[in-house]
Design an enzyme around this catalytic site. Structure first.
Site, PDB file in Angstrom:
ATOM      1  N   ARG A 298       0.846  -1.207   0.000  1.00 48.12           N
ATOM      2  CA  ARG A 298       0.000   0.000   0.000  1.00 48.12           C
ATOM      3  C   ARG A 298       0.881   1.257   0.000  1.00 48.12           C
ATOM      4  O   ARG A 298       0.505   2.282  -0.563  1.00 48.12           O
ATOM      5  CB  ARG A 298      -0.954  -0.003   1.195  1.00 48.12           C
ATOM      6  CG  ARG A 298      -0.274  -0.073   2.552  1.00 48.12           C
ATOM      7  CD  ARG A 298      -1.274  -0.051   3.688  1.00 48.12           C
ATOM      8  NE  ARG A 298      -0.619  -0.261   4.969  1.00 48.12           N
ATOM      9  CZ  ARG A 298      -0.928   0.391   6.081  1.00 48.12           C
ATOM     10  NH1 ARG A 298      -1.880   1.298   6.063  1.00 48.12           N
ATOM     11  NH2 ARG A 298      -0.297   0.141   7.209  1.00 48.12           N
TER      12      ARG A 298
ATOM     13  N   HIS B 292      -5.366  -3.695   2.380  1.00 49.54           N
ATOM     14  CA  HIS B 292      -5.817  -4.462   3.546  1.00 49.54           C
ATOM     15  C   HIS B 292      -6.546  -5.743   3.149  1.00 49.54           C
ATOM     16  O   HIS B 292      -7.604  -6.081   3.675  1.00 49.54           O
ATOM     17  CB  HIS B 292      -6.714  -3.601   4.439  1.00 49.54           C
ATOM     18  CG  HIS B 292      -5.967  -2.497   5.146  1.00 49.54           C
ATOM     19  ND1 HIS B 292      -5.314  -1.498   4.459  1.00 49.54           N
ATOM     20  CD2 HIS B 292      -5.784  -2.247   6.468  1.00 49.54           C
ATOM     21  CE1 HIS B 292      -4.747  -0.671   5.326  1.00 49.54           C
ATOM     22  NE2 HIS B 292      -4.998  -1.099   6.539  1.00 49.54           N
TER      23      HIS B 292
ATOM     24  N   ASP C 206      -7.568  -6.374  12.788  1.00 55.37           N
ATOM     25  CA  ASP C 206      -8.867  -5.842  12.354  1.00 55.37           C
ATOM     26  C   ASP C 206      -9.940  -6.928  12.324  1.00 55.37           C
ATOM     27  O   ASP C 206     -11.136  -6.626  12.313  1.00 55.37           O
ATOM     28  CB  ASP C 206      -8.746  -5.201  10.968  1.00 55.37           C
ATOM     29  CG  ASP C 206      -8.060  -3.846  11.036  1.00 55.37           C
ATOM     30  OD1 ASP C 206      -7.793  -3.370  12.149  1.00 55.37           O
ATOM     31  OD2 ASP C 206      -7.795  -3.261   9.974  1.00 55.37           O
TER      32      ASP C 206
ATOM     33  N   ARG D  68      -1.713  -4.654   3.907  1.00 50.82           N
ATOM     34  CA  ARG D  68      -1.449  -3.754   5.027  1.00 50.82           C
ATOM     35  C   ARG D  68      -0.034  -3.926   5.571  1.00 50.82           C
ATOM     36  O   ARG D  68       0.658  -2.952   5.866  1.00 50.82           O
ATOM     37  CB  ARG D  68      -2.456  -4.025   6.149  1.00 50.82           C
ATOM     38  CG  ARG D  68      -2.156  -3.259   7.430  1.00 50.82           C
ATOM     39  CD  ARG D  68      -3.032  -3.747   8.573  1.00 50.82           C
ATOM     40  NE  ARG D  68      -2.827  -2.962   9.786  1.00 50.82           N
ATOM     41  CZ  ARG D  68      -3.403  -3.242  10.953  1.00 50.82           C
ATOM     42  NH1 ARG D  68      -4.217  -4.276  11.053  1.00 50.82           N
ATOM     43  NH2 ARG D  68      -3.174  -2.489  11.999  1.00 50.82           N
TER      44      ARG D  68
ATOM     45  N   GLU E 143     -18.716   3.624  -0.624  1.00 54.32           N
ATOM     46  CA  GLU E 143     -17.904   2.948  -1.643  1.00 54.32           C
ATOM     47  C   GLU E 143     -18.630   2.774  -2.970  1.00 54.32           C
ATOM     48  O   GLU E 143     -18.029   2.913  -4.038  1.00 54.32           O
ATOM     49  CB  GLU E 143     -17.440   1.586  -1.113  1.00 54.32           C
ATOM     50  CG  GLU E 143     -16.461   1.667   0.038  1.00 54.32           C
ATOM     51  CD  GLU E 143     -17.114   1.865   1.405  1.00 54.32           C
ATOM     52  OE1 GLU E 143     -16.392   1.968   2.401  1.00 54.32           O
ATOM     53  OE2 GLU E 143     -18.372   1.917   1.461  1.00 54.32           O
TER      54      GLU E 143
ATOM     55  N   PHE F 145     -14.373  -3.646   1.468  1.00 58.59           N
ATOM     56  CA  PHE F 145     -15.382  -2.646   1.126  1.00 58.59           C
ATOM     57  C   PHE F 145     -15.365  -2.307  -0.366  1.00 58.59           C
ATOM     58  O   PHE F 145     -16.413  -2.091  -0.969  1.00 58.59           O
ATOM     59  CB  PHE F 145     -15.175  -1.387   1.962  1.00 58.59           C
ATOM     60  CG  PHE F 145     -15.062  -1.669   3.435  1.00 58.59           C
ATOM     61  CD1 PHE F 145     -15.952  -2.531   4.065  1.00 58.59           C
ATOM     62  CD2 PHE F 145     -14.050  -1.109   4.195  1.00 58.59           C
ATOM     63  CE1 PHE F 145     -15.852  -2.818   5.416  1.00 58.59           C
ATOM     64  CE2 PHE F 145     -13.944  -1.387   5.556  1.00 58.59           C
ATOM     65  CZ  PHE F 145     -14.841  -2.239   6.160  1.00 58.59           C
TER      66      PHE F 145
END
Length: 316
Positions: free
Chosen positions: A10, A109, A117, A167, A58, A83
């Site tokens: 990322r 992620h 998470d 991530r 989104e 998402f």
């Protein structure tokens, strides 16, 4: 011995966006209230007039991206993989995929390395979802160098693209002068004759670690880095399968619908070969550190070694 350099893909994405923004004024970037995490925020700081944070919406973001693409811009739309591909699937399918618009969906992620998470954010289905959309290119880079190359390739390609980003910081494994990225073409990490490890994303490093252990047992391992899952480099995979006669696929994703499924589809049609799929087996992830989860789901080097050895021993 010097420590291996680690960078999250990322981070590579954010850096490359800024470079692309300087080179092409048609590059625009969108995010859904996660710019600090997806690293699109660095583009926003450099080019605030070309950055749009749509908030936690989104589906709307994908619709805006479609409109911008139809207007001649090159939009990059980002959120967490769960998402971006899950919540916005219908908009991606109907507003981007169906009209074949030039939108780049770069989702961070992904997989269980999201860690703490937990299951709700650990997307293990995104590759399967994006593979199923006609005309969608699907890429899953293994490290910093490959991620930067994938983002640049996406910007140059005319059509919808999905790039899977992580991530966690991962080892830089492609820092070598002969490295060449070409979308739709796999990369042979090393030659072998006893078994082929076909890996994507974070699992390329796990494959390399497992190969060292297998070679200590006298097993000659061929490793293929498949950074582009769609279109798949069928020729490279079939050529290797003909040589070794045994294929193991590795992905930080469900074994349903991802790289393993794509490889099995290709081999079953063109060169039937025994295949072992390594990934997450029809279950959700859970909360925990990335390293602990990779170990628990046997996706680290030791876990891959054990599974491949069991597979090979079962054939004797």
């Amino acid at each position: 011995m010097s420590e291996v350099k680690k960078i999250a893909t990322r981070e590579s994405y954010g850096q490359t966006l800024v470079e692309l923004g300087a080179e092409n004024p048609d590059i625009v970037v969108m995010d859904a209230d996660l710019a600090a995490a997806t690293k699109t925020g660095v583009f926003g700081k450099a080019y605030p007039d070309r950055f749009f944070d749509v908030g936690i919406a989104e589906g709307n973001m994908m619709g805006i991206a479609a409109g911008l693409a139809a207007s001649g811009k090159i939009p990059f739309a980002s959120s967490f993989a769960m998402f971006a591909t899950g919540r916005a699937y219908e908009q991606i399918r109907n507003s981007i995929g169906y009209p074949k618009l030039n939108v780049k969906i770069c989702a961070s992620h992904a997989g269980i390395t999201v860690g703490e998470d937990g299951a709700s954010h650990q997307c293990l289905e995104d590759i399967a979802l994006m593979r199923s959309i006609p005309g969608m290119v699907v890429m899953n880079p293994a490290d910093d160098i490959e991620a930067k190359a994938a983002v640049r390739a996406a910007a140059e390609y005319e059509g919808p693209v999905y790039i899977r980003l992580g991530r966690a910081a991962v080892p830089v494994i492609n820092d070598r002068p002969d490295y060449k990225f070409e979308w739709g073409k796999g990369i042979k990490i090393q030659d072998g004759k006893d078994v082929t490890l076909v890996a994507t994303g974070t699992m390329v490093n796990s494959a390399m670690e497992a190969a060292k252990m297998l070679e200590a047992d006298g097993v000659s391992v061929e490793i293929l880095d498949i950074h582009t899952i769609k279109p798949l480099d069928e020729d490279m995979i079939i050529e290797s399968a003909k040589k070794t006669g045994k294929v193991v696929t590795l992905e930080e994703h469900s074994v349903i619908g991802g790289l393993g499924s794509a490889v099995c589809e290709a081999l079953s049609e063109k060169h039937p070969t025994l295949v072992k799929k390594i990934g997450v087996y029809d279950t959700f992830g859970e909360s925990g550190s990335a390293a602990v989860l990779m170990e628990k789901y046997e996706l680290d080097g030791k876990g891959v070694y054990r599974q491949v050895k069991e597979f090979l021993d079962g054939l004797k």
